[in-house]
Design a protein around this motif. Structure first.
Motif, PDB file in Angstrom:
ATOM      1  N   THR A  18     -97.274  52.448  89.043  1.00  0.00           N
ATOM      2  CA  THR A  18     -96.764  52.389  90.426  1.00  0.00           C
ATOM      3  C   THR A  18     -96.244  53.742  90.897  1.00  0.00           C
ATOM      4  O   THR A  18     -95.707  54.540  90.122  1.00  0.00           O
ATOM      5  N   GLU A  19     -96.418  53.957  92.188  1.00  0.00           N
ATOM      6  CA  GLU A  19     -95.750  55.034  92.928  1.00  0.00           C
ATOM      7  C   GLU A  19     -95.351  54.426  94.265  1.00  0.00           C
ATOM      8  O   GLU A  19     -96.161  53.744  94.926  1.00  0.00           O
ATOM      9  N   LEU A  20     -94.089  54.622  94.638  1.00  0.00           N
ATOM     10  CA  LEU A  20     -93.618  54.122  95.939  1.00  0.00           C
ATOM     11  C   LEU A  20     -94.151  55.055  97.014  1.00  0.00           C
ATOM     12  O   LEU A  20     -93.822  56.244  97.036  1.00  0.00           O
ATOM     13  N   ASP A  21     -95.028  54.520  97.868  1.00  0.00           N
ATOM     14  CA  ASP A  21     -95.706  55.354  98.870  1.00  0.00           C
ATOM     15  C   ASP A  21     -95.836  54.556 100.157  1.00  0.00           C
ATOM     16  O   ASP A  21     -96.520  53.533 100.194  1.00  0.00           O
ATOM     17  N   GLY A  22     -95.151  55.014 101.205  1.00  0.00           N
ATOM     18  CA  GLY A  22     -95.250  54.324 102.491  1.00  0.00           C
ATOM     19  C   GLY A  22     -94.797  52.871 102.423  1.00  0.00           C
ATOM     20  O   GLY A  22     -95.338  51.999 103.112  1.00  0.00           O
TER      21      GLY A  22
ATOM     22  N   PRO B 281     -97.316  65.659  82.484  1.00  0.00           N
ATOM     23  CA  PRO B 281     -96.898  65.769  83.872  1.00  0.00           C
ATOM     24  C   PRO B 281     -96.533  67.211  84.264  1.00  0.00           C
ATOM     25  O   PRO B 281     -96.250  68.027  83.372  1.00  0.00           O
ATOM     26  N   PRO B 282     -96.565  67.507  85.545  1.00  0.00           N
ATOM     27  CA  PRO B 282     -96.166  68.831  86.034  1.00  0.00           C
ATOM     28  C   PRO B 282     -94.658  69.021  85.853  1.00  0.00           C
ATOM     29  O   PRO B 282     -93.966  68.161  85.307  1.00  0.00           O
ATOM     30  N   GLY B 283     -94.120  70.187  86.346  1.00  0.00           N
ATOM     31  CA  GLY B 283     -92.723  70.438  86.046  1.00  0.00           C
ATOM     32  C   GLY B 283     -91.870  71.039  87.135  1.00  0.00           C
ATOM     33  O   GLY B 283     -90.644  70.953  87.060  1.00  0.00           O
ATOM     34  N   HIS B 284     -92.477  71.648  88.195  1.00  0.00           N
ATOM     35  CA  HIS B 284     -91.657  72.537  89.043  1.00  0.00           C
ATOM     36  C   HIS B 284     -90.625  71.840  89.921  1.00  0.00           C
ATOM     37  O   HIS B 284     -89.743  72.519  90.475  1.00  0.00           O
ATOM     38  N   HIS B 285     -90.659  70.511  90.066  1.00  0.00           N
ATOM     39  CA  HIS B 285     -89.581  69.813  90.784  1.00  0.00           C
ATOM     40  C   HIS B 285     -88.425  69.437  89.857  1.00  0.00           C
ATOM     41  O   HIS B 285     -87.349  69.072  90.341  1.00  0.00           O
ATOM     42  N   ALA B 286     -88.634  69.512  88.551  1.00  0.00           N
ATOM     43  CA  ALA B 286     -87.593  69.102  87.595  1.00  0.00           C
ATOM     44  C   ALA B 286     -86.499  70.160  87.574  1.00  0.00           C
ATOM     45  O   ALA B 286     -86.751  71.334  87.278  1.00  0.00           O
TER      46      ALA B 286
ATOM     47  N   ILE C 106     -97.576  78.636  93.447  1.00  0.00           N
ATOM     48  CA  ILE C 106     -98.556  78.517  94.537  1.00  0.00           C
ATOM     49  C   ILE C 106     -98.955  77.070  94.804  1.00  0.00           C
ATOM     50  O   ILE C 106     -99.897  76.817  95.550  1.00  0.00           O
ATOM     51  N   ASP C 107     -98.233  76.142  94.214  1.00  0.00           N
ATOM     52  CA  ASP C 107     -98.428  74.725  94.528  1.00  0.00           C
ATOM     53  C   ASP C 107     -98.088  74.491  96.006  1.00  0.00           C
ATOM     54  O   ASP C 107     -97.291  75.237  96.591  1.00  0.00           O
ATOM     55  N   PHE C 108     -98.661  73.448  96.599  1.00  0.00           N
ATOM     56  CA  PHE C 108     -98.375  73.178  98.020  1.00  0.00           C
ATOM     57  C   PHE C 108     -96.890  72.909  98.236  1.00  0.00           C
ATOM     58  O   PHE C 108     -96.321  73.217  99.272  1.00  0.00           O
TER      59      PHE C 108
ATOM     60  N   VAL D 188    -103.176  72.981  92.925  1.00  0.00           N
ATOM     61  CA  VAL D 188    -104.338  73.133  93.812  1.00  0.00           C
ATOM     62  C   VAL D 188    -104.281  72.076  94.922  1.00  0.00           C
ATOM     63  O   VAL D 188    -105.297  71.700  95.509  1.00  0.00           O
ATOM     64  N   ASP D 189    -103.066  71.600  95.207  1.00  0.00           N
ATOM     65  CA  ASP D 189    -102.900  70.662  96.325  1.00  0.00           C
ATOM     66  C   ASP D 189    -102.820  71.394  97.664  1.00  0.00           C
ATOM     67  O   ASP D 189    -102.526  70.778  98.687  1.00  0.00           O
ATOM     68  N   THR D 190    -103.108  72.674  97.670  1.00  0.00           N
ATOM     69  CA  THR D 190    -103.274  73.442  98.921  1.00  0.00           C
ATOM     70  C   THR D 190    -104.682  73.246  99.485  1.00  0.00           C
ATOM     71  O   THR D 190    -104.990  73.752 100.558  1.00  0.00           O
TER      72      THR D 190
ATOM     73  N   GLU E 178     -99.661  72.592  87.788  1.00  0.00           N
ATOM     74  CA  GLU E 178     -98.669  71.778  88.490  1.00  0.00           C
ATOM     75  C   GLU E 178     -99.409  70.645  89.209  1.00  0.00           C
ATOM     76  O   GLU E 178     -99.886  69.727  88.531  1.00  0.00           O
ATOM     77  N   GLY E 179     -99.578  70.712  90.541  1.00  0.00           N
ATOM     78  CA  GLY E 179    -100.139  69.568  91.257  1.00  0.00           C
ATOM     79  C   GLY E 179    -101.577  69.757  91.688  1.00  0.00           C
ATOM     80  O   GLY E 179    -102.224  70.746  91.360  1.00  0.00           O
ATOM     81  N   GLY E 180    -102.047  68.745  92.440  1.00  0.00           N
ATOM     82  CA  GLY E 180    -103.431  68.698  92.923  1.00  0.00           C
ATOM     83  C   GLY E 180    -103.928  67.276  92.773  1.00  0.00           C
ATOM     84  O   GLY E 180    -103.901  66.751  91.658  1.00  0.00           O
ATOM     85  N   TYR E 181    -104.336  66.659  93.930  1.00  0.00           N
ATOM     86  CA  TYR E 181    -104.597  65.209  93.900  1.00  0.00           C
ATOM     87  C   TYR E 181    -105.946  64.817  94.500  1.00  0.00           C
ATOM     88  O   TYR E 181    -106.255  63.636  94.568  1.00  0.00           O
ATOM     89  N   ALA E 182    -106.710  65.818  94.958  1.00  0.00           N
ATOM     90  CA  ALA E 182    -108.097  65.546  95.358  1.00  0.00           C
ATOM     91  C   ALA E 182    -108.883  65.507  94.054  1.00  0.00           C
ATOM     92  O   ALA E 182    -109.413  66.528  93.584  1.00  0.00           O
TER      93      ALA E 182
HETATM   94  N1  LIG Z   1     -96.486  59.418  97.867  1.00  0.00           N
HETATM   95  C1  LIG Z   1     -96.852  60.471  98.805  1.00  0.00           C
HETATM   96  C2  LIG Z   1     -95.645  61.365  98.983  1.00  0.00           C
HETATM   97  C3  LIG Z   1     -95.530  62.240  97.730  1.00  0.00           C
HETATM   98  N2  LIG Z   1     -94.193  62.781  97.594  1.00  0.00           N
HETATM   99  C4  LIG Z   1     -93.991  63.457  96.303  1.00  0.00           C
HETATM  100  C5  LIG Z   1     -94.853  64.700  96.193  1.00  0.00           C
HETATM  101  C6  LIG Z   1     -94.743  65.284  94.791  1.00  0.00           C
HETATM  102  C7  LIG Z   1     -95.591  66.537  94.617  1.00  0.00           C
HETATM  103  C8  LIG Z   1     -95.640  66.974  93.169  1.00  0.00           C
HETATM  104  C9  LIG Z   1     -96.251  68.377  92.979  1.00  0.00           C
HETATM  105  O1  LIG Z   1     -97.578  68.424  93.436  1.00  0.00           O
HETATM  106  O2  LIG Z   1     -95.483  69.357  93.679  1.00  0.00           O
HETATM  107  C10 LIG Z   1     -96.238  68.728  91.484  1.00  0.00           C
HETATM  108  F1  LIG Z   1     -96.754  69.946  91.311  1.00  0.00           F
HETATM  109  F2  LIG Z   1     -94.995  68.714  91.011  1.00  0.00           F
HETATM  110  F3  LIG Z   1     -96.964  67.851  90.808  1.00  0.00           F
END
Ligand SMILES: NCCCNCCCCCC(O)(O)C(F)(F)F
Ligand SMILES: [Zn+2]
Length: 343
Positions: free
Chosen positions: A16-20, A156-161, A195-197, A284-286, A321-325
């Protein structure tokens, strides 16, 4: 370029991820590792190596012990308390509440340590997060020993920790843990270029009062984008750290022309610092098709980013770090690393 990778990074497979307002399958999913490592193999980027195991000492050099041990037992405590779903906080020490007394029960404690609500805790989270730090440390040790670049496929990534907070899909700050080890191994100055988004609020938090680590970040403007409450341009560091934190917030819809101009400014700032090591927090979420982000880079731009970073001419450690495409995450990540190699 050498890649460090471990299947243990897939041990965290949250449902799960709480989203919207709905519980959806997490954007930060284990398949991200498979797709990237498949692309590394398909393009002959270089050798793939398993990490050494470093234990918790390097993690405890950055993170609060109470926080680390909370993460270690949180899922068991949550389950033992009879909760049937994954662990998600519902209350935090917000304005004019108290953050100096940590609640005894998991329902309160989780809010003390959580930065945000989208990142569910589940079985395997602690193991995967620790594997991710082993990868970062192994890659760091290689760069320190050889001067050659390396890529740590952290997940998992780390830069928000932050020192004592998890969230934004992050638990241990891999880049901060690697930077601290570099300093412990004799580096005098380390630069972290994010350079993460999203703004690396955790990395900023950890080094904010220090001048031995320069933190530079390009990211979506926090007035519009996660993490919303840190990442403005006026955050320049405090005490000895004043001037060693540099944020470049950019508006939604930023394309490569503006983004790369900012990257060159960021690289020039890193150059002036003359670090012994450059750690790049690679998100690479940019990318234009990223489902949760709003910049408009295309896959070829990541190759050019790699070329520009190579021209910076420093020993460089790349940490994922991130990237979700998901379909393009391998192409975009390896484009950047190949661009660095070929410059
Ligand atoms: N549910 C949609 C809203 C998402 N809000 C949280 C965004 C987290 C981004 C994580 C990241 O991409 O910065 C990391 F590199 F850490 F993985
Ligand atoms: Zn991100």
């Amino acid at each position: 370029m050498l890649t460090f990778h471990s299947e243990r990074t897939k041990k965290r497979d949250a449902m799960t991820e709480l989203d919207g307002g709905r519980l959806v399958r997490p954007f930060e999913c284990p398949e991200r590792v498979d797709i990237i490592i498949d692309r590394v193999r398909a393009t002959d980027l270089g050798e793939i190596r398993a990490p050494e195991e470093y234990g918790l000492d390097p993690v405890l050099a950055i993170h609060d012990a109470g926080y680390v041990h909370f993460l270690e037992r949180a899922w068991d405590d949550w389950s033992a308390a009879g909760m049937e779903g994954e662990a998600i906080p519902t209350i935090w020490p917000t304005r004019r509440m108290r953050g100096d007394v940590i609640p005894d029960t998991i329902a309160g404690e989780i809010g003390y340590y959580a930065l945000a609500a989208e990142t569910s805790l589940c079985a395997g989270t602690f193991e995967a997060a620790q594997a991710s730090t082993d990868i970062a440390l192994s890659a760091l040790d290689h760069v320190m020993a050889t001067g050659n670049p390396a890529f740590g496929l952290c997940r998992p990534p780390g830069h928000h920790a932050a020192v004592d907070q998890y969230g934004g899909y992050c638990f241990f700050n891999n880049a901060a843990i690697a930077a601290q080890r570099a300093l412990d191994r004799g580096a005098a100055k380390v630069a972290v270029l994010d350079i993460d988004f999203h703004h690396g609020n955790g990395t900023q938090d950890i080094f904010y009062d220090r001048d031995d680590v320069l933190f530079v970040s390009l990211h979506g403007d926090p007035r519009q984008e996660f993490p919303f409450f840190l990442g403005h341009a006026d955050e320049t560091g405090t005490g000895a750290g004043r001037g060693f934190n540099v944020n470049y917030p950019l508006p939604s819809g930023t394309g490569y022309a503006d983004w790369s101009e900012t990257l060159d400014e960021a690289i020039a700032r890193v150059h002036r610092y003359q670090p012994d090591l450059l750690i790049v927090s690679v998100g690479v979420d940019t990318f234009e098709h990223d489902p949760i982000s709003s910049f408009r880079l295309i896959s070829e731009d990541f190759t050019d980013i790699g070329r520009r970073l190579r021209r910076a001419g420093m020993p460089t450690l790349f940490l994922m770090e991130g990237g979700y495409a998901i379909a393009e995450i391998g192409i975009n990540t390896v484009n950047l690393l190949s661009g660095f190699d070929s410059a």
